[in-house]
Motif scaffolding. Structure first.
Motif, PDB file in Angstrom:
ATOM      1  N   LEU A 186       0.817  -1.224   0.000  1.00  0.00           N
ATOM      2  CA  LEU A 186       0.000   0.000   0.000  1.00  0.00           C
ATOM      3  C   LEU A 186       0.847   1.269   0.000  1.00  0.00           C
ATOM      4  O   LEU A 186       0.318   2.363   0.145  1.00  0.00           O
ATOM      5  N   THR A 187       2.161   1.111  -0.152  1.00  0.00           N
ATOM      6  CA  THR A 187       3.017   2.312  -0.155  1.00  0.00           C
ATOM      7  C   THR A 187       2.736   3.138  -1.408  1.00  0.00           C
ATOM      8  O   THR A 187       2.210   2.627  -2.403  1.00  0.00           O
ATOM      9  N   LEU A 188       3.119   4.402  -1.365  1.00  0.00           N
ATOM     10  CA  LEU A 188       2.901   5.294  -2.507  1.00  0.00           C
ATOM     11  C   LEU A 188       3.529   4.706  -3.770  1.00  0.00           C
ATOM     12  O   LEU A 188       2.939   4.738  -4.847  1.00  0.00           O
ATOM     13  N   LYS A 189       4.736   4.147  -3.602  1.00  0.00           N
ATOM     14  CA  LYS A 189       5.431   3.569  -4.753  1.00  0.00           C
ATOM     15  C   LYS A 189       4.584   2.475  -5.410  1.00  0.00           C
ATOM     16  O   LYS A 189       4.461   2.403  -6.628  1.00  0.00           O
ATOM     17  N   LEU A 195      -3.058   5.863  -8.571  1.00  0.00           N
ATOM     18  CA  LEU A 195      -3.119   7.318  -8.370  1.00  0.00           C
ATOM     19  C   LEU A 195      -3.118   8.024  -9.729  1.00  0.00           C
ATOM     20  O   LEU A 195      -3.921   8.924  -9.989  1.00  0.00           O
ATOM     21  N   LYS A 196      -2.216   7.559 -10.617  1.00  0.00           N
ATOM     22  CA  LYS A 196      -2.113   8.142 -11.959  1.00  0.00           C
ATOM     23  C   LYS A 196      -3.426   7.956 -12.730  1.00  0.00           C
ATOM     24  O   LYS A 196      -3.953   8.898 -13.318  1.00  0.00           O
ATOM     25  N   GLU A 197      -3.972   6.731 -12.652  1.00  0.00           N
ATOM     26  CA  GLU A 197      -5.208   6.440 -13.403  1.00  0.00           C
ATOM     27  C   GLU A 197      -6.367   7.319 -12.934  1.00  0.00           C
ATOM     28  O   GLU A 197      -7.115   7.856 -13.747  1.00  0.00           O
ATOM     29  N   VAL A 198      -6.494   7.500 -11.626  1.00  0.00           N
ATOM     30  CA  VAL A 198      -7.596   8.312 -11.093  1.00  0.00           C
ATOM     31  C   VAL A 198      -7.414   9.769 -11.507  1.00  0.00           C
ATOM     32  O   VAL A 198      -8.352  10.420 -11.972  1.00  0.00           O
ATOM     33  N   LEU A 199      -6.180  10.252 -11.398  1.00  0.00           N
ATOM     34  CA  LEU A 199      -5.929  11.664 -11.721  1.00  0.00           C
ATOM     35  C   LEU A 199      -6.115  11.950 -13.207  1.00  0.00           C
ATOM     36  O   LEU A 199      -6.550  13.043 -13.574  1.00  0.00           O
ATOM     37  N   GLU A 200      -5.806  10.946 -14.040  1.00  0.00           N
ATOM     38  CA  GLU A 200      -5.955  11.138 -15.503  1.00  0.00           C
ATOM     39  C   GLU A 200      -7.409  11.418 -15.872  1.00  0.00           C
ATOM     40  O   GLU A 200      -7.692  12.055 -16.854  1.00  0.00           O
TER      41      GLU A 200
END
Ligand code: 5GP
Length: 202
Positions: A186-189, A195-200
């Protein structure tokens, strides 16, 4: 797909590490285990390919020459090593893999794979360690003293590890290891893709 993680697990004689690992794999069958190649003779009850691949000294030395090992060590006159390819393949395929090695092996793996997560299995107290090492009643005082010395030497290096799991109650210790494995996913890495998919889509 995210790459899997490497978990290094060490623990001295008397820490209860072997039983703990059996329980861990019962609870997490999707977890991979790194099978070490070793040159010592097979002991009664051991099965080829389960925890170890029992190979000749010549074959082991060829593996060293051909750079096929992630790390290796000579222990009481025999070679013990972690083959590189299965570890790389498992993580590339997205599987988490556990490598069980001694403290020297752990230090060598950290040099090559600094992102590996290391866990030290600790007996609950000095008295309990002594009780577990003498408990079997089959070993001579000298053998027990040697095991005690070797275990204490390993415990002195526990500070090199990311996590220390105290093996007092086995179920709790297994759950502690599972928590570490779950948290590492569950780390950011590890979550950067989602995260990228949601922000896109924003
Ligand atoms: P045993 O002969 O009792 O099965 O194992 C002796 C020691 O070798 C244990 O401390 C165990 O953790 C360690 N060991 C097992 N596999 C490996 C390995 O692949 N590399 C290294 N460096 N140590 C190992």
């Amino acid at each position: 797909m995210n790459k899997g993680s490497v978990f290094i697990i060490s623990g001295p004689s008397g820490s209860g590490k072997d039983t703990l690992l059996v329980r861990l794999f019962e609870k997490c069958p999707e977890l991979k285990f790194s099978i070490s190649s070793i040159t010592r003779d097979m002991r009664v009850g051991e099965v080829e390919g389960e925890k170890y691949n029992f190979i000749s000294r010549e074959k082991f030395e060829k593996m060293i020459e051909e750079d096929m090992l992630l790390e290796y060590n000579c222990y009481v006159g025999n070679y013990y090593g972690t083959p590189k390819e299965p570890v790389i393949r498992a993580t590339e395929e997205g599987f988490d893999i556990v490598i069980e090695v001694d403290v020297n092996g752990a230090a060598n793996i950290r040099k090559k794979l600094p992102e590996a997560i290391s866990i030290f299995i600790m007996p609950p107290s000095f008295e309990e360690l002594e009780r577990r090492l003498t408990g079997r009643g089959t070993d001579s005082k000298e053998v027990i003293a040697k095991r005690m010395e070797s275990s204490l030497g390993e415990i002195k290096r526990a500070a090199e590890y990311d996590y220390i799991v105290v093996n007092d109650d086995i179920s709790t210790a297994v759950d502690d290891i599972i928590s570490i494995i779950n948290a590492s996913g569950l780390t950011l890495k590890k979550q950067s893709q989602i995260l990228k998919e949601v922000l896109e889509k924003c």
